[in-house]
Write an enzyme that holds these catalytic residues in place. Structure first.
Site, PDB file in Angstrom:
ATOM      1  N   HIS A 126      -6.061   3.916   6.321  1.00 41.22           N
ATOM      2  CA  HIS A 126      -7.413   3.384   6.506  1.00 41.22           C
ATOM      3  C   HIS A 126      -7.330   2.232   7.502  1.00 41.22           C
ATOM      4  O   HIS A 126      -7.223   1.071   7.125  1.00 41.22           O
ATOM      5  CB  HIS A 126      -7.987   2.902   5.168  1.00 41.22           C
ATOM      6  CG  HIS A 126      -9.420   2.501   5.223  1.00 41.22           C
ATOM      7  ND1 HIS A 126     -10.263   2.615   4.147  1.00 41.22           N
ATOM      8  CD2 HIS A 126     -10.180   1.988   6.220  1.00 41.22           C
ATOM      9  CE1 HIS A 126     -11.474   2.186   4.463  1.00 41.22           C
ATOM     10  NE2 HIS A 126     -11.434   1.799   5.724  1.00 41.22           N
TER      11      HIS A 126
ATOM     12  N   GLU B   7      -9.166   7.460   6.787  1.00 40.64           N
ATOM     13  CA  GLU B   7     -10.386   6.887   6.243  1.00 40.64           C
ATOM     14  C   GLU B   7     -10.903   5.791   7.153  1.00 40.64           C
ATOM     15  O   GLU B   7     -10.130   5.134   7.843  1.00 40.64           O
ATOM     16  CB  GLU B   7     -10.130   6.257   4.864  1.00 40.64           C
ATOM     17  CG  GLU B   7      -9.673   7.196   3.796  1.00 40.64           C
ATOM     18  CD  GLU B   7      -9.465   6.489   2.474  1.00 40.64           C
ATOM     19  OE1 GLU B   7      -9.326   7.182   1.449  1.00 40.64           O
ATOM     20  OE2 GLU B   7      -9.442   5.233   2.467  1.00 40.64           O
TER      21      GLU B   7
ATOM     22  N   HIS C 268      -9.705   5.160  -5.530  1.00 40.96           N
ATOM     23  CA  HIS C 268      -9.940   3.719  -5.662  1.00 40.96           C
ATOM     24  C   HIS C 268      -9.663   3.270  -7.090  1.00 40.96           C
ATOM     25  O   HIS C 268     -10.390   3.603  -8.011  1.00 40.96           O
ATOM     26  CB  HIS C 268     -11.341   3.292  -5.241  1.00 40.96           C
ATOM     27  CG  HIS C 268     -11.368   1.875  -4.716  1.00 40.96           C
ATOM     28  ND1 HIS C 268     -11.360   0.778  -5.530  1.00 40.96           N
ATOM     29  CD2 HIS C 268     -11.369   1.398  -3.445  1.00 40.96           C
ATOM     30  CE1 HIS C 268     -11.368  -0.325  -4.802  1.00 40.96           C
ATOM     31  NE2 HIS C 268     -11.375   0.013  -3.531  1.00 40.96           N
TER      32      HIS C 268
END
Length: 240
Positions: A43, A70, A190
């Protein structure tokens, strides 16, 4: 069985703390694959505080499992993704100053923008996924964007798991069922960890993939990276 993608952002955070190239992000990614991980997630953020844009380019030439990038789809992110052409791009509604992802897309409000971005990515042959809160009312507008998948944002599940895991999982079950009925595939991520992951994967039968970084790297400090990946694979339903 649910696929395990290891997010290696925290490896880059550790490297960046001292400069140099220790630990080596590319080598760690290859080790994760060798130890059984079925994907590598990164990410990159605009300030490059952990994964750098050059890291993404370097990883793209060596990762042999699924490569998932991401990020918030600004111009720089889109240019990078189209250059690298990962297996999957996961779109996250992060503002540049947030510490970590903290919400899913409002697909009703941002549907038109997402539709344009997703069409652009799919024209490059890139599978798309969009970060979504456990809110079944957002599913139909998510479908309208043309996305291939949603990624359920699991922070609220993880936060409430210890108090009442049945109640914590309820909105995820409903949202996953609604998404599955439309043909969307389902990812999740997450704050999933060794305590709450197995129950989540057991209760969401349509789950394709989880992306886990922070907790997995923390566990690796105690158990070692290879053993930790094996523990997470077991929680994903492997070896049962």
């Amino acid at each position: 069985m649910v696929r395990l993608s290891v997010n290696i952002n925290k490896i880059a955070t550790l490297r960046n703390a001292r400069g140099g190239n220790n630990p080596d992000v590319v080598n760690v990614a290859l080790d994760c694959e060798r130890f059984g991980a079925e994907g590598i997630t990164v990410h990159p953020r605009p300030d490059e505080r952990h994964i750098r844009y050059q890291d993404v380019i370097d990883l793209s030439s060596v990762v042999t499992t699924e490569f998932n990038i991401e990020g918030y789809p600004d111009d720089r992110f889109m240019q990078l993704v189209k250059k690298v052409k990962p297996h999957q791009a996961t779109l996250v509604p992060d503002s540049p100053d947030v510490l970590t992802s903290n919400a899913g897309w409002n697909t009703k409000e941002h549907g038109s923008m997402l539709s344009d971005i997703i069409a652009e990515l799919k024209s490059e042959g890139i599978r798309t996924s969009i970060f979504l809160d456990p809110d079944e009312s957002m599913v139909s507008s998510a479908v309208s964007t043309g996305t291939d998948r949603i990624e359920l944002y699991t922070e609220s599940y993880a936060r409430n798991y210890e108090n009442n895991r049945e109640k914590a999982i309820e909105p995820y079950i409903r949202t996953a069922a609604a998404a599955h009925s439309t043909g969307l595939a389902i990812n999740a991520g997450h704050d999933l960890d060794l305590e709450n992951l197995a129950y989540f994967t057991q209760q969401i039968p349509y789950l394709s993939e989880v992306s886990i970084g922070h907790a997995l790297i923390c566990d690796a400090l105690y158990f070692g990276l290879e053993n930790t990946i094996q523990l997470y694979l077991r929680a994903c339903g492997h070896y049962r």
